[in-house]
Design an enzyme around this catalytic site. Sequence first.
Site, PDB file in Angstrom:
ATOM      1  N   LYS A 118      35.285  20.745 -37.269  1.00 14.01           N
ATOM      2  CA  LYS A 118      34.044  20.667 -36.486  1.00 14.01           C
ATOM      3  C   LYS A 118      32.820  21.076 -37.308  1.00 14.01           C
ATOM      4  O   LYS A 118      31.692  20.912 -36.856  1.00 14.01           O
ATOM      5  CB  LYS A 118      34.155  21.566 -35.249  1.00 14.01           C
TER       6      LYS A 118
ATOM      7  N   GLY B 125      33.974  27.100 -27.483  1.00 12.77           N
ATOM      8  CA  GLY B 125      34.204  26.138 -28.541  1.00 12.77           C
ATOM      9  C   GLY B 125      32.927  25.408 -28.900  1.00 12.77           C
ATOM     10  O   GLY B 125      31.841  25.718 -28.409  1.00 12.77           O
ATOM     11  N   ALA B 126      33.052  24.411 -29.766  1.00 15.73           N
ATOM     12  CA  ALA B 126      31.912  23.570 -30.155  1.00 15.73           C
ATOM     13  C   ALA B 126      32.440  22.219 -30.587  1.00 15.73           C
ATOM     14  O   ALA B 126      33.561  22.109 -31.101  1.00 15.73           O
ATOM     15  CB  ALA B 126      31.107  24.223 -31.276  1.00 15.73           C
TER      16      ALA B 126
ATOM     17  N   GLU C 261      27.344  26.379 -19.837  1.00 16.61           N
ATOM     18  CA  GLU C 261      27.652  27.004 -21.126  1.00 16.61           C
ATOM     19  C   GLU C 261      26.396  27.586 -21.766  1.00 16.61           C
ATOM     20  O   GLU C 261      26.422  28.692 -22.315  1.00 16.61           O
ATOM     21  CB  GLU C 261      28.294  25.980 -22.062  1.00 16.61           C
TER      22      GLU C 261
ATOM     23  N   THR D 176      34.395  26.662 -22.118  1.00 19.24           N
ATOM     24  CA  THR D 176      35.098  25.507 -21.563  1.00 19.24           C
ATOM     25  C   THR D 176      35.583  24.619 -22.706  1.00 19.24           C
ATOM     26  O   THR D 176      34.897  24.465 -23.711  1.00 19.24           O
ATOM     27  CB  THR D 176      34.152  24.705 -20.643  1.00 19.24           C
TER      28      THR D 176
ATOM     29  N   GLY E 229      29.175  20.203 -25.223  1.00 21.06           N
ATOM     30  CA  GLY E 229      29.056  19.428 -24.001  1.00 21.06           C
ATOM     31  C   GLY E 229      30.000  18.257 -23.902  1.00 21.06           C
ATOM     32  O   GLY E 229      29.903  17.470 -22.972  1.00 21.06           O
ATOM     33  N   GLY E 230      30.953  18.145 -24.862  1.00 17.79           N
ATOM     34  CA  GLY E 230      31.925  17.076 -24.773  1.00 17.79           C
ATOM     35  C   GLY E 230      32.738  17.143 -23.493  1.00 17.79           C
ATOM     36  O   GLY E 230      33.188  16.123 -22.970  1.00 17.79           O
ATOM     37  N   GLY E 231      32.908  18.365 -22.982  1.00 13.80           N
ATOM     38  CA  GLY E 231      33.635  18.543 -21.731  1.00 13.80           C
ATOM     39  C   GLY E 231      32.765  18.479 -20.499  1.00 13.80           C
ATOM     40  O   GLY E 231      33.265  18.597 -19.379  1.00 13.80           O
TER      41      GLY E 231
ATOM     42  N   SER F 159      39.263  22.741 -24.877  1.00 16.24           N
ATOM     43  CA  SER F 159      40.650  22.976 -25.267  1.00 16.24           C
ATOM     44  C   SER F 159      40.843  24.297 -26.017  1.00 16.24           C
ATOM     45  O   SER F 159      41.800  25.039 -25.748  1.00 16.24           O
ATOM     46  CB  SER F 159      41.156  21.814 -26.120  1.00 16.24           C
TER      47      SER F 159
END
Length: 236
Positions: free
Chosen positions: A123, A84-85, A105, A28, A97-99, A30
């Site tokens: 990142k 992603g991360a 996840e 999950t 977990g920004g999203g 961008s």
Amino acid sequence: MSGPDLRQAAAARAVALVQDGMRLGLGTGSTANVFVTLLGARVRDGLDVVGVPTSEATRVAAEREGIRLATLEELPELDLTIDGADEIDPEMRLIKGGGGALLREKIVAHASRRMVVIADAAKRVGTLGAFPLPIEVNAFGLGATRRGVEAALAACGCSGELALRKAGDGAPFTTDGGHFILDARLGRIPDPEALCAALWAVPGVVEHGLFLGLATGAILAEARDGEAALSLLGQV
């Protein structure tokens, strides 16, 4: 190069890892969204894979791309997860977990033989913690849980603001699982393993965004001389 160009480069390298017949965890965010789009193009060209999405948003995107989907109940063991991360350190420990999809996840990553992170090289950090650490909590007993989290952070040498994540309308952000998220703005996390254990000991904590020992590889993209250059970490 722009952020989207770097995401495209990292996602394209990750899509090349996918082989016919694979069972995939679909991340999950961008960069993961770019991967899903590129994977969809390969599926339409005849690639036969099945994916398990880590969020409802990813499920919708994958269905739009024509990717065949299943659940972890149907496929409890996966070959590869691409996600992603928000941060990655030299030991491939992550903050995610920004999203808001950290629970699913982490479940999907744990069910996977390999987890490869795709991200912009910005990142990569020496010490985790500049990005706010998401802590998913049960809505019931929020005040008591919050106090327990604050005590756990302090016991691990962490300090900073702990804020309830809000949605665009000002109401508490709610995860796909119906939980709330406390974002801990810590600056640095001196001992991620100790903090992981301390948070797990707090009743009401459902999950947290420290992903330790799950990533087996990473593809990081950065701009060099106007082009995307990739750095590969671990097993890719």
